[in-house]
Design a protein around this motif. Structure first.
Motif, PDB file in Angstrom:
ATOM      1  N   LEU A  13       1.823   1.814  -3.582  1.00  0.00           N
ATOM      2  CA  LEU A  13       0.673   2.150  -4.442  1.00  0.00           C
ATOM      3  C   LEU A  13       0.189   3.570  -4.162  1.00  0.00           C
ATOM      4  N   ARG A  41       0.813  -1.232   0.000  1.00  0.00           N
ATOM      5  CA  ARG A  41       0.000   0.000   0.000  1.00  0.00           C
ATOM      6  C   ARG A  41       0.843   1.277   0.000  1.00  0.00           C
ATOM      7  N   TYR A  51      -3.885   0.351 -13.620  1.00  0.00           N
ATOM      8  CA  TYR A  51      -2.858  -0.701 -13.698  1.00  0.00           C
ATOM      9  C   TYR A  51      -3.330  -1.975 -13.003  1.00  0.00           C
ATOM     10  N   ALA A  52      -3.918  -1.804 -11.824  1.00  0.00           N
ATOM     11  CA  ALA A  52      -4.368  -2.985 -11.060  1.00  0.00           C
ATOM     12  C   ALA A  52      -5.439  -3.737 -11.849  1.00  0.00           C
ATOM     13  N   VAL A  79       1.393   6.802  -5.962  1.00  0.00           N
ATOM     14  CA  VAL A  79       1.005   7.062  -7.352  1.00  0.00           C
ATOM     15  C   VAL A  79      -0.444   7.572  -7.379  1.00  0.00           C
ATOM     16  N   THR A 100      -4.521   6.162 -11.718  1.00  0.00           N
ATOM     17  CA  THR A 100      -3.489   5.429 -12.462  1.00  0.00           C
ATOM     18  C   THR A 100      -3.268   4.059 -11.819  1.00  0.00           C
ATOM     19  N   VAL A 101      -3.160   4.032 -10.486  1.00  0.00           N
ATOM     20  CA  VAL A 101      -2.991   2.740  -9.793  1.00  0.00           C
ATOM     21  C   VAL A 101      -4.162   1.827 -10.116  1.00  0.00           C
ATOM     22  N   HIS A 102      -5.360   2.425 -10.072  1.00  0.00           N
ATOM     23  CA  HIS A 102      -6.558   1.633 -10.331  1.00  0.00           C
ATOM     24  C   HIS A 102      -6.502   1.004 -11.728  1.00  0.00           C
TER      25      HIS A 102
END
Ligand SMILES: Cc1cc2nc3c(=O)[nH]c(=O)nc-3n(C[C@H](O)[C@H](O)[C@H](O)COP(=O)(O)O)c2cc1C
Length: 342
Positions: free
Chosen positions: A13, A10, A24-25, A16, A20-22
């Protein structure tokens, strides 16, 4: 005690930008979804729930908004969710609001979003779900489809717009949700007024025939408005309620962190809990309780207050996938404990 997700992953993550993290995930989960996933251990029979005619292997679902286009369903099921609600999808594909539009509020364990139903549209979702259904990857859990109004469609044409999405998608979902409670589409919440809600529910109910049709409501309603919604839902064949969506009340977070959008996570917990209790004392509707469920204690409190099922979103972001197993394990232990006593 922090889980490895909270202490190691976390912090990285959260360096960022959240959207954007969402992305990529979700992309990673969609790639995983396209390969053959190892079957999870057999579902624990005592966690199974029968609600509005569907069988849920466990009562913990992923809330709408995480997988808006339905691209990662098998991987999300493999994480242990007992159901996944995809969407909100709209009849017309749309980009959503300008970025930035998703914000973390770590001080309050919250998220504010004003995404505005960014999605690829109902036809694209139908195509993807059809391929998935025909593959061996369709998961053994109920998949709900959450439908909203396209932004360019005026409110007076909302029924037609929801109907378009429903017709495209009705073969593909196990249950359907009318989202009339997002704060990020202008005027959408006015569809909760009985004069608008009645015809919307009646028309969609008729179109859907036997499949469960649920209504997702806002936490910012007065008790009188909740009563009106319950009466309207009851007389128009609604199968259950999802309570609640995000809140526009930001008074529970520091003033310096407020920005326009719907607030979720810990600051929503008490209001979402109160609404669940209120609905359960006033009606016999099955309720999926969602809003501020951040740990095992919150989850147990919802079941004690009568929730038939619960959903996570912000708790999943802050605690990681381990929270799913922790909640299921505790539920199981509690059930085994009460069985031993009886
Ligand atoms: C980033 C984000 C996007 C969301 N998008 C949707 C959506 O498209 N449709 C919807 O019905 N709810 C959406 N929600 C609301 C959640 O499904 C849930 O009702 C709300 O966040 C309260 O639960 P939580 O406190 O566990 O997050 C969204 C929430 C977040 C945080």
């Amino acid at each position: 005690m922090f889980s490895p997700y909270e202490s190691l992953l976390r912090p990285l993550l959260f360096c960022v930008d959240p959207e954007t993290v969402h992305e990529y995930a979700l992309h990673a989960l969609s790639v995983v979804s396209s390969i053959s996933l190892a079957p999870r251990s057999a579902p624990e029979p005592s966690l199974r729930r029968e609600v509005f005619g569907l069988t849920f292997p466990n009562p913990l679902g992923l809330a709408a908004g995480f997988d808006k286009n339905g691209i990662a369903i098998p991987a999300l099921a493999a994480l242990g969710f007992g159901s996944v609600e995809i969407g909100t999808v709209t009849a017309v594909a749309q980009p959503g609001n300008p970025k930035p539009r998703m914000f973390r509020v770590p001080e309050s364990e919250a998220i504010i979003n004003r995404l505005g139903f960014n999605n690829r549209g109902a036809a694209a979702m139908a195509e993807r779900l059809e391929i998935l259904r025909r593959s061996t990857q369709w998961p053994a859990i109920p998949v709900g489809i959450n439908i909203g109004k396209s932004r360019i469609v005026p409110l007076e044409n909302a029924v037609e717009d929801y109907l378009t999405s429903l017709r495209l998608l009705r073969e593909h979902g196990d249950y359907f949700v009318l989202n009339v409670s997002s704060p990020n589409t202008p005027g959408l919440r006015s569809l909760q007024d009985p004069a608008a809600l009645g015809p919307l529910c009646a028309t969609l109910r008729q179109e859907l025939a036997q499949k469960p049709l649920l209504l997702k409501i806002a936490p910012d309603l007065t008790w009188k408005e909740v009563d009106d919604i319950l009466a309207t839902a009851e007389s128009n064949g609604i199968s259950g309620l999802i309570a609640t969506n995000t809140t526009v009340d930001h008074s529970n977070i520091p003033a310096s962190l407020r920005t326009q959008g719907g607030l979720s996570g810990t600051p929503l917990r008490d209001r979402s809990y109160e609404i669940l209790k209120y609905i359960k004392t006033r009606s016999r509707f099955p309720v999926i309780s969602v809003g501020g469920i951040m740990n095992v204690t919150d989850a147990l409190a919802r079941f004690d207050a009568g929730a038939d099922l619960i959903q996570l979103y912000t708790g999943f972001i802050y605690r990681g996938p381990g929270l799913i197993a922790r909640i299921c394990r505790t539920l199981l232990e509690r059930q085994q404990g009460s069985n031993a006593l009886s």
